[in-house]
Write a protein that holds these residues in place. Structure first.
Motif, mmCIF file in Angstrom:
data_model
loop_
_atom_site.group_PDB
_atom_site.id
_atom_site.type_symbol
_atom_site.label_atom_id
_atom_site.label_comp_id
_atom_site.label_asym_id
_atom_site.label_seq_id
_atom_site.Cartn_x
_atom_site.Cartn_y
_atom_site.Cartn_z
ATOM 1 N N PRO A 1 0.818 -1.227 0.000
ATOM 2 C CA PRO A 1 0.000 0.000 0.000
ATOM 3 C C PRO A 1 0.850 1.276 0.000
ATOM 4 O O PRO A 1 0.512 2.260 -0.663
ATOM 5 N N PHE A 2 1.967 1.245 0.724
ATOM 6 C CA PHE A 2 2.855 2.400 0.753
ATOM 7 C C PHE A 2 3.569 2.577 -0.584
ATOM 8 O O PHE A 2 3.833 3.701 -1.019
ATOM 9 N N VAL B 1 1.205 4.373 -3.001
ATOM 10 C CA VAL B 1 1.199 5.809 -2.749
ATOM 11 C C VAL B 1 2.474 6.450 -3.290
ATOM 12 O O VAL B 1 2.440 7.540 -3.895
ATOM 13 N N TYR C 1 -1.763 15.482 -5.637
ATOM 14 C CA TYR C 1 -1.672 15.145 -4.209
ATOM 15 C C TYR C 1 -0.701 16.107 -3.535
ATOM 16 O O TYR C 1 0.390 16.387 -4.057
ATOM 17 N N LEU D 1 -0.158 11.586 2.998
ATOM 18 C CA LEU D 1 -1.440 11.428 3.684
ATOM 19 C C LEU D 1 -2.608 11.815 2.778
ATOM 20 O O LEU D 1 -3.661 11.152 2.777
ATOM 21 N N CYS E 1 -2.585 11.639 -0.448
ATOM 22 C CA CYS E 1 -2.686 10.584 -1.458
ATOM 23 C C CYS E 1 -3.413 9.366 -0.902
ATOM 24 O O CYS E 1 -4.260 8.762 -1.575
ATOM 25 N N PHE E 2 -3.098 8.999 0.347
ATOM 26 C CA PHE E 2 -3.819 7.910 1.007
ATOM 27 C C PHE E 2 -5.313 8.227 1.060
ATOM 28 O O PHE E 2 -6.157 7.383 0.725
ATOM 29 N N ARG E 3 -5.636 9.433 1.483
ATOM 30 C CA ARG E 3 -7.035 9.815 1.653
ATOM 31 C C ARG E 3 -7.786 9.776 0.332
ATOM 32 O O ARG E 3 -8.875 9.173 0.245
ATOM 33 N N SER F 1 -6.995 8.203 -2.435
ATOM 34 C CA SER F 1 -7.010 6.851 -3.003
ATOM 35 C C SER F 1 -8.067 5.985 -2.340
ATOM 36 O O SER F 1 -8.806 5.255 -3.011
ATOM 37 N N ILE F 2 -8.169 6.072 -1.016
ATOM 38 C CA ILE F 2 -9.155 5.265 -0.296
ATOM 39 C C ILE F 2 -10.568 5.740 -0.604
ATOM 40 O O ILE F 2 -11.496 4.931 -0.772
ATOM 41 N N PHE G 1 -9.787 0.742 0.394
ATOM 42 C CA PHE G 1 -8.466 0.279 0.820
ATOM 43 C C PHE G 1 -7.929 -0.788 -0.121
ATOM 44 O O PHE G 1 -6.722 -0.885 -0.356
ATOM 45 N N LEU H 1 -5.498 0.149 -2.896
ATOM 46 C CA LEU H 1 -4.076 0.305 -2.632
ATOM 47 C C LEU H 1 -3.306 -0.978 -2.924
ATOM 48 O O LEU H 1 -2.073 -0.954 -3.043
#
Length: 343
Positions: free
Chosen positions: A55-56, A59, A74, A78, A80-82, A84-85, A90, A93
């Motif tokens: 997952p990392f 990102v 992005y 953080l 990018c995580f937000r 993407s999810i 999840f 990812l």
């Protein structure tokens, strides 16, 4: 009498030859067994490490592959995580993990296998026989072996990373379906031929050669420090160096050494990985492969430097270093544990 002398002479001349052949056969079988252990243990360790870090890594690729002619999508890891999810859940990812999971097994097994082979070659060249007197290659030589193993592995890794990066690239809102690995592979083959799979090879070569030298060098160096301060292990014995029976460090020390190796691998040559990721994703258009003209490594690097400077080259580095520490810790600890288990 003549027959007796002739028979004795024949037996004296044939025995050494037979002994040499038997010794060579035994050595070949031993090397084959060691190679199989490296491949099996490395594949399992690499696959487990990839599941932890993927997952990392997704990102990181999305941060690295933002077009240089558009505003940044992005603002940071953080964000990018937000995004993407929110867009894909999840599970998004982990999109495209099949290719890198296979790639991680290939990469890690190849690294450990070629690292051992490089040690054998260098030891023979330097006439060092570690199985007889217990001596081992110096740290500088082990760093060189690590670099050689990375150079070899880069040839196997570039095609896998090309497919992985294109699958990790964020889909457009207008696209209802996502291209799978087979569609990407067929599109690359159709547009660029078989050698098109090695697009970005120079970036992979720089990253893997320098990174693997740092990876193995850091692991061996930190492990030597632990051994120097231990009363149970000789300080001069590198961990992965080819020896008759290398003493094993406690698991927590293996993981600390592995974590330091992961940080060194990813930080030092991160700009090469950034340029490679951009090269491998910049041509993606609509589903089915609407490809643009490919840029070389130096053209891509110059364009990125001109627009974003050093920050652009290290975009995504923080999250990469953060995930590489636990991932490499698990890889080395798992590899050492499996090697100890198999003997």
């Amino acid at each position: 009498m003549t027959d007796t002398i002739s028979n004795e002479t024949s037996s004296l001349t044939s025995d050494p030859s037979g002994s040499v052949q038997a010794s060579a056969k035994g050595l070949a079988e031993s090397q084959g067994i060691e190679a199989a252990k490296d491949i099996i243990c490395g594949s399992i360790a690499g696959g487990l490490g990839k599941v932890i870090e993927y997952p990392f890594d997704t990102v990181k690729v999305r941060l690295q592959s933002q077009p240089d002619h558009l505003p940044l999508r992005y603002s940071g890891p953080l964000d990018c995580f937000r995004q993407s999810i929110q867009a894909e859940g999840f599970a998004g990812l982990y999109r495209g993990i099949s290719a890198p999971l296979f790639g991680a097994a290939v990469e890690t097994s190849s690294l450990f296998f070629s690292y051992r082979i490089a040690q054998d070659i260098l030891q023979n060249a330097l006439t060092i026989d570690s199985q007889v007197d217990g001596s081992s290659l110096p740290l500088g030589a082990l760093v060189t072996c690590g670099g050689a193993s990375g150079a070899f592995t880069s040839l196997l890794l570039t095609p896998i990373e090309l497919v992985k990066c294109q699958m990790q690239y964020p889909v457009k809102p207008s696209e209802t379906t996502r291209p799978g690995p087979l569609l990407i592979i067929s599109s690359i083959l159709r547009n660029h031929g078989i050698f098109g799979f090695w697009h970005g090879q120079l970036g992979t070569l720089i990253r893997e050669t320098g990174g693997s030298a740092a990876w193995f060098g850091s692991y061996e160096g930190v492990s030597s420090l632990f051994r120097k301060n231990s009363t149970n292990h000789p300080a001069k014995e590198p961990v992965l160096a080819k020896t008759e029976k290398a003493p094993v460090l406690p698991v927590w020390q293996q993981m600390v050494a592995g974590a330091s190796a992961g940080v060194a691998y990813n930080f030092i040559f991160f700009p090469a990985d950034t340029v490679k990721s951009r090269m491998q994703t910049e041509e993606i258009g609509s589903l089915g492969g609407s490809f643009l003209k490919r840029r070389t490594f130096w053209v891509s690097a110059t364009a990125l430097w001109s627009q974003q400077g050093i920050r652009g080259l290290y975009r995504g580095c923080g999250i990469t270093v953060a995930r590489s520490a636990p991932s490499s810790a698990v890889i080395f600890a798992m590899y050492e544990g499996l090697r100890e288990l198999f003997g």
